[in-house]
Design an enzyme around this catalytic site. Structure first.
Site, short mmCIF file in Angstrom:
data_model
loop_
_atom_site.label_atom_id
_atom_site.label_comp_id
_atom_site.label_asym_id
_atom_site.label_seq_id
_atom_site.Cartn_x
_atom_site.Cartn_y
_atom_site.Cartn_z
N GLU A 123 12.86 -41.70 0.70
CA GLU A 123 12.43 -40.94 1.79
C GLU A 123 13.20 -41.46 2.84
O GLU A 123 12.10 -41.25 3.93
CB GLU A 123 11.02 -42.22 1.42
CG GLU A 123 10.41 -43.37 1.58
CD GLU A 123 9.97 -44.17 0.41
OE1 GLU A 123 8.92 -43.92 1.85
OE2 GLU A 123 10.32 -44.87 0.06
N ARG B 160 5.41 -48.15 -7.94
CA ARG B 160 5.89 -49.28 -6.54
C ARG B 160 5.83 -50.30 -6.03
O ARG B 160 4.19 -50.28 -5.67
CB ARG B 160 5.40 -47.50 -4.86
CG ARG B 160 6.51 -47.63 -4.59
CD ARG B 160 5.89 -46.68 -2.92
NE ARG B 160 4.72 -46.76 -2.84
CZ ARG B 160 4.12 -46.35 -2.02
NH1 ARG B 160 4.39 -45.15 -1.38
NH2 ARG B 160 3.12 -46.31 -1.23
N CYS C 124 7.55 -37.53 -5.91
CA CYS C 124 5.68 -38.22 -5.49
C CYS C 124 4.97 -38.09 -4.50
O CYS C 124 3.85 -38.24 -4.16
CB CYS C 124 5.63 -39.40 -5.95
SG CYS C 124 6.97 -40.00 -4.91
N LYS D 172 0.90 -1.01 0.03
CA LYS D 172 -0.03 -0.03 -0.24
C LYS D 172 1.03 1.26 -0.09
O LYS D 172 0.76 2.31 -1.11
CB LYS D 172 -1.27 -0.33 1.51
CG LYS D 172 -2.11 1.00 0.62
CD LYS D 172 -3.14 0.68 2.90
CE LYS D 172 -3.74 -0.01 1.94
NZ LYS D 172 -5.25 -0.77 3.04
N TYR E 140 10.37 -33.93 -12.67
CA TYR E 140 9.64 -33.76 -12.63
C TYR E 140 8.90 -33.80 -11.34
O TYR E 140 9.42 -34.47 -10.44
CB TYR E 140 8.75 -34.89 -13.59
CG TYR E 140 8.76 -36.15 -12.71
CD1 TYR E 140 7.97 -36.66 -12.08
CD2 TYR E 140 10.20 -37.39 -13.23
CE1 TYR E 140 8.20 -38.36 -11.40
CE2 TYR E 140 9.82 -38.44 -12.72
CZ TYR E 140 9.80 -38.46 -11.60
OH TYR E 140 9.35 -40.03 -10.99
N ARG F 86 0.15 -46.48 -6.39
CA ARG F 86 0.80 -47.86 -4.85
C ARG F 86 -0.06 -48.94 -4.57
O ARG F 86 -1.20 -48.96 -5.71
CB ARG F 86 0.03 -46.56 -3.89
CG ARG F 86 0.60 -45.47 -3.28
CD ARG F 86 0.42 -43.77 -3.03
NE ARG F 86 -1.11 -43.75 -3.89
CZ ARG F 86 -1.26 -42.23 -3.56
NH1 ARG F 86 0.08 -41.45 -3.51
NH2 ARG F 86 -2.34 -41.79 -4.42
N THR G 56 8.80 -36.83 -0.20
CA THR G 56 9.03 -36.21 0.38
C THR G 56 7.85 -36.73 1.97
O THR G 56 8.23 -36.12 2.92
CB THR G 56 9.02 -34.29 -0.27
OG1 THR G 56 7.18 -34.87 -0.95
CG2 THR G 56 9.89 -34.10 -0.67
N ASN G 57 6.97 -37.28 1.63
CA ASN G 57 6.04 -37.32 3.02
C ASN G 57 6.62 -38.03 3.73
O ASN G 57 7.05 -37.45 5.43
CB ASN G 57 4.51 -38.41 2.59
CG ASN G 57 3.70 -37.73 1.42
OD1 ASN G 57 3.83 -35.74 1.36
ND2 ASN G 57 2.76 -38.28 0.58
N ASP G 58 7.27 -39.18 3.55
CA ASP G 58 8.60 -40.29 4.87
C ASP G 58 9.48 -39.43 4.95
O ASP G 58 10.07 -39.43 6.06
CB ASP G 58 8.51 -41.46 4.13
CG ASP G 58 7.66 -42.17 4.69
OD1 ASP G 58 6.03 -42.14 5.40
OD2 ASP G 58 7.16 -43.83 4.37
N MET H 145 -6.05 -7.18 7.97
CA MET H 145 -5.25 -6.05 9.51
C MET H 145 -6.07 -5.11 9.93
O MET H 145 -7.67 -4.98 9.10
CB MET H 145 -4.06 -5.71 8.35
CG MET H 145 -3.29 -6.60 8.01
SD MET H 145 -1.77 -7.06 9.36
CE MET H 145 -0.93 -6.64 9.64
#
Length: 876
Positions: free
Chosen positions: A746, A618, A832, A24, A852, A562, A768-770, A105
């Site tokens: 992982e 997998r 993935c 602003k 990818y 999976r 990247t989850n595990d 705000m």
């Protein structure tokens, strides 16, 4: 004392100083440079906000001195004096973060009024009503924003005075009513705070600046920041501006306008204004405003000037502008401009139109659309047959498009609570306020009784991509009784309603929705994104129908299939259980032979759906106990079904039980114990690929992914089984088939030893989850219980399972990429985990040099756009 500059006059800044002055402040400075009529003032910088919090929430003496110096300059510019004088300078104090945070705000108007200056203003303007209207507004805002007194308490006092007088709207109150309200407001202040309302304008100003700095860390701002990836260390600027008054009678007014329609993208000025009002009246939706075209009748000169400036601003910023303006006794002022929040449909139309108009390039257009907005276009719309049959019970303003169906709740707390229970929720409010943010996030749709197209509900809903119907005066609500009335019928809390944010219609029933398609501007825009992006986008899909969905949304392959998800089907689970309870390898093979044709059929369906694009499959990943029942009654039934004793089955289940299955007997460890599982899965993968290639003429190269590897020797052990089995199947078929074997990175140890692992792995896919679970040492299933405490205490700013932790987990990814490429320069690299659909994580993957990302089908367009944006910002 320091020489560091914290306060900048509007004449000292420009648009490039956004990080220091906030959006602003930078835009006010830029408009001043462009010669646009802006009430002058100064900005206290974002660095001052950070310093305020570092200094234990206090404004340092040097900043106060700089504010006083800037005030002296402002007095010279305006010819008015701040404090007690015959021509008092009144101020507005507004927040302004680096990026627009509408409604998050706090703002204070008419600052500088007290019992003496109010009389001076009344005399100066010859308008006692105006002076006391401004004074009561200031007391109310200061009390709410700075001192935390509930706004409702003041509204109740106003309602009581209106009731006594028998009038409906605020403008019908005269000067005596307003004088009375000022006295009542001050009494309320003393009762709540214990001290009288501050009369010293300088004290008022410093308190107000502190309040804006404080509001940077209020709960709703923290929630909004987490939702929109805004770091806490940015801080907010404070804009102190000389007041101009839209409430000085019928030649004055205030409004909000967009250079194009923010709901549809139509290239036509879109806005609303109110005669004899101040800014918050429009935004808060207290009075229903007039369309901006009415200004042409009321003041043709102001309207023409407004249109010229609006076009000038859009051409200058090369984007749709959201502008606030005030007319003071026939003179037009612009109070702010910013890039307008718009719906996804509007964003795409505006981007495509502006390229066609020749005002921006395709690369610039790609940056005009928020990737997350695209998700809203992929959400369901109403089924056309059902909507034809349905009768609307009310119609409001179509404030934010989309279809929403859910149970009605009347408070943000209830909406949030029921959403967390898995219910679809519609939040119904008289009007929303910034405190409602968590309920608004939880809701499928928002319905308000009051407020226009630029009200808080409308602007925030558009920004979030949530369906919203605003200003629906045809309904009445009773929050205490939890009741909504419309069209002569009553609807209780928990009853279903449906909202159409594109027409404004409200339906008193649940209406079926349908899945949308990518076409029109969406399709044109996504083609541009695909031409620009370097990082490819695949999908996580376990069934042919998911694979087809993803292809429709532009996926270029499957990054994660999976296989265990296929094992849970009703016709397969008996064979899976038979395999698990088998006591010899022969018995296990017998059970796996039953599963083989089922797995093969699944892979054939997936390969065909992917039309020859790459598919990464997998191997079985979860611990085996997940396939077995845990309740005694179910164990008895299964034992009977399998022809074994209850005790024997119970003993097997007990032996498989793990204290920490996340770190237990799963992933590649299953194959080490039971090599025949890998043999069966390899056979199914290879046979299916050979069959589909032969039948469809594709050239599928199966990518076999071995999960949870931590040590090169275990990868080699499993890979040897895969290679031996695959080669036997290929030889037997007398067909040619290429395949590759890789692993999922992982486990932190795999990332640390990626140079070794790359000797055997032909590709890495980062799970990247595990990897996040193992790096942080907490389970994502349980983290939700305590992460809120971490946000509140500013230990974490975001959920590391939703947005990749680039500092820690990201360092492991980078390390694995560098080490892997050192050993095998042509190694194929992807991600993935769920992070594959998060824009900031996609940007990280692009910068790290991955090939990818893979994400769920509905997030594929989002990832495609994020990938193109990453290329525009950081070409590779």
């Amino acid at each position: 004392m320091t020489n560091k500059k914290y306060v900048y006059l509007f004449t000292e800044g420009n648009a490039k100083m956004r990080n220091l002055l906030g959006g602003k402040g930078a835009n006010l400075a830029e408009m001043t440079n462009l010669g646009i009529p802006v009430p002058q003032g100064f900005t206290v910088s974002t660095e001052a906000c950070i310093k305020y919090h570092d200094d234990g929430k206090s404004i340092s003496k040097d900043i106060i001195l700089q504010i006083n110096d800037a005030l002296t300059e402002l007095e010279k510019i305006t010819g008015k004096s701040f404090g007690i004088s015959d021509n008092p300078l009144l101020l507005s104090v507004r927040s302004g973060a680096r990026v627009s945070m509408p409604g998050m705000m706090d703002t204070i108007l008419n600052l500088g009024l007290n019992d003496i200056t109010v009389e001076k203003i009344a005399k100066l303007t010859n308008n006692i009503r105006f002076a006391y209207d401004s004074y009561r507004r200031f007391i109310q805002m200061f009390s709410d924003v700075v001192m935390g007194i509930e706004k409702r308490k003041f509204e109740d006092l106003i309602d009581r005075v209106k009731e006594e007088k028998g009038v409906k709207i605020d403008t019908e109150l005269d000067e005596n009513d307003l004088r009375k309200l000022v006295i009542q407001f001050k009494e309320l202040y003393i009762k709540e705070i214990g001290n009288p309302f501050p009369e010293d304008p300088r004290q008022q100003l410093i308190e107000a600046v502190s309040a804006v700095f404080r509001s940077w860390n209020n709960p709703r701002a923290i929630v909004y920041r987490r939702l929109n990836d805004i770091p806490g260390e940015w801080g907010t600027g404070v804009n102190v501006q000389s007041m101009v008054f839209g409430n000085m009678g019928n030649t004055s007014g205030t409004g909000v306008a967009f250079t194009r329609n923010p709901a549809t993208g139509e290239n036509k000025i879109f806005g609303e204004y109110l005669i004899n009002a101040q800014g918050e009246d429009v935004v808060a939706g207290i009075r229903t405003p007039q369309p901006i075209t009415k200004l042409k009748e009321d003041s043709p000169k102001c309207y023409d000037e407004f249109i010229n400036i609006a076009h000038k601003l859009e051409n200058h910023y090369k984007d749709i502008q959201d502008m606030e303006f005030t007319i003071e006794q026939g003179k037009l002022y612009f109070l702010q401009t910013r890039n307008g929040k718009r719906t996804a449909q509007a964003a795409l139309k505006i981007a495509v139109d502006m390229v066609n108009e020749g005002s921006i390039t395709k690369e610039e257009a790609i940056l005009k659309v928020e990737p997350r907005q695209l998700e809203t276009l992929l959400h369901p719309a109403f089924d056309l047959d059902e909507i034809k049959r349905a009768a609307a019970i009310a119609k409001g303003l179509p404030a934010s498009p989309g279809a929403a169906c859910g149970k009605i709740y009347f408070t943000a707390e209830e909406a949030k609570k029921h959403h967390e229970k898995g219910e679809k929720v519609i939040l119904v409010r008289l009007e929303t306020s910034p405190e409602d943010i968590e309920g608004m996030i939880a809701a499928e749709g928002i319905l308000t009784v009051r407020g226009g197209m630029t009200s808080h509900a409308a602007v925030v809903a558009r920004g979030m991509g949530t369906c919203c119907v605003a200003g629906c005066g045809k309904i009445s609500i009773n929050e205490e009784k939890k009741l909504l009335k419309a069209d002569g019928k009553s609807y209780n809390e928990g009853d279903y309603v449906s909202l159409d944010g594109s027409t404004g219609n409200v339906y008193g029933e649940a209406i079926k929705t349908t899945v949308p398609t990518i076409s029109g501007n969406f399709e044109i825009f996504m083609k541009w994104a695909d031409q620009i992006k370097k990082l490819q986008v695949r999908t996580n899909a376990d069934t042919p129908s998911e694979a087809k969905e993803a292809i429709k949304f532009g996926a270029k392959g499957i990054g994660l299939c999976r296989t265990e998800h296929m094992f849970f089907e009703a016709d397969r689970i008996p064979a899976v259980r038979e395999m698990i309870v088998a006591s010899t390898a022969e018995q296990r093979k017998k059970a796996l032979d039953k599963l083989l044709p089922m797995q093969k059929k699944d892979f054939i369906g997936i390969y065909e759906a992917m039309e020859g694009n790459p598919v990464t499959i997998r191997f079985l990943d979860p611990p085996l106990h997940e396939f077995l029942p845990s309740e005694e009654e179910d164990i008895r039934a299964l034992a009977k079904e399998m022809g074994i004793s209850f005790e024997e089955l119970k003993t097997t289940i007990a032996s498989l039980h793990e204290f920490n299955p996340m770190m237990g007997h799963r992933g590649c460890r299953l194959t080490v114990s039971y090599p025949e599982i890998a043999e069966m899965q390899t056979t199914a993968i290879i046979e299916a690929a050979i069959e589909v290639n032969k039948k469809k003429g594709f050239n599928i190269v199966p990518e076999i992914m071995i999960p949870l590897v931590a040590e090169i020797k275990e990868l080699k052990f499993v890979k040897d089984i895969v290679v031996k089995t695959a080669n036997q199947v290929i030889e037997k078929s007398e067909e040619k088939l290429k395949y590759s074997v890789g692993t999922m990175i992982e486990i932190p140890r795999a990332a640390l030893t990626a140079d070794e692992i790359a000797k055997e792995a032909e590709f890495f896919s980062f799970g990247t989850n595990d990897l996040t679970q193992m790096t942080f040492g907490f389970s994502r299933d349980d983290a939700g219980k305590f992460l809120n405490d971490y946000y509140e205490n500013k230990i974490y700013e975001f959920d590391p399972f939703e947005k990749l932790d680039q500092v820690g987990v990201g360092k492991l990814v980078k390390m694995a990429v560098e080490l892997g490429r050192k050993t095998r320069p042509d190694i194929h690299l992807g991600i993935c985990g769920e992070h594959g659909g998060d824009p900031s994580s996609v940007e990280f993957c692009h910068a790290t040099g991955l090939d990818y990302v893979s994400c769920s089908p509905f997030r594929v367009p989002l990832a495609r756009l994020a990938s193109a944006q990453a290329q525009v910002k950081n070409p590779r």
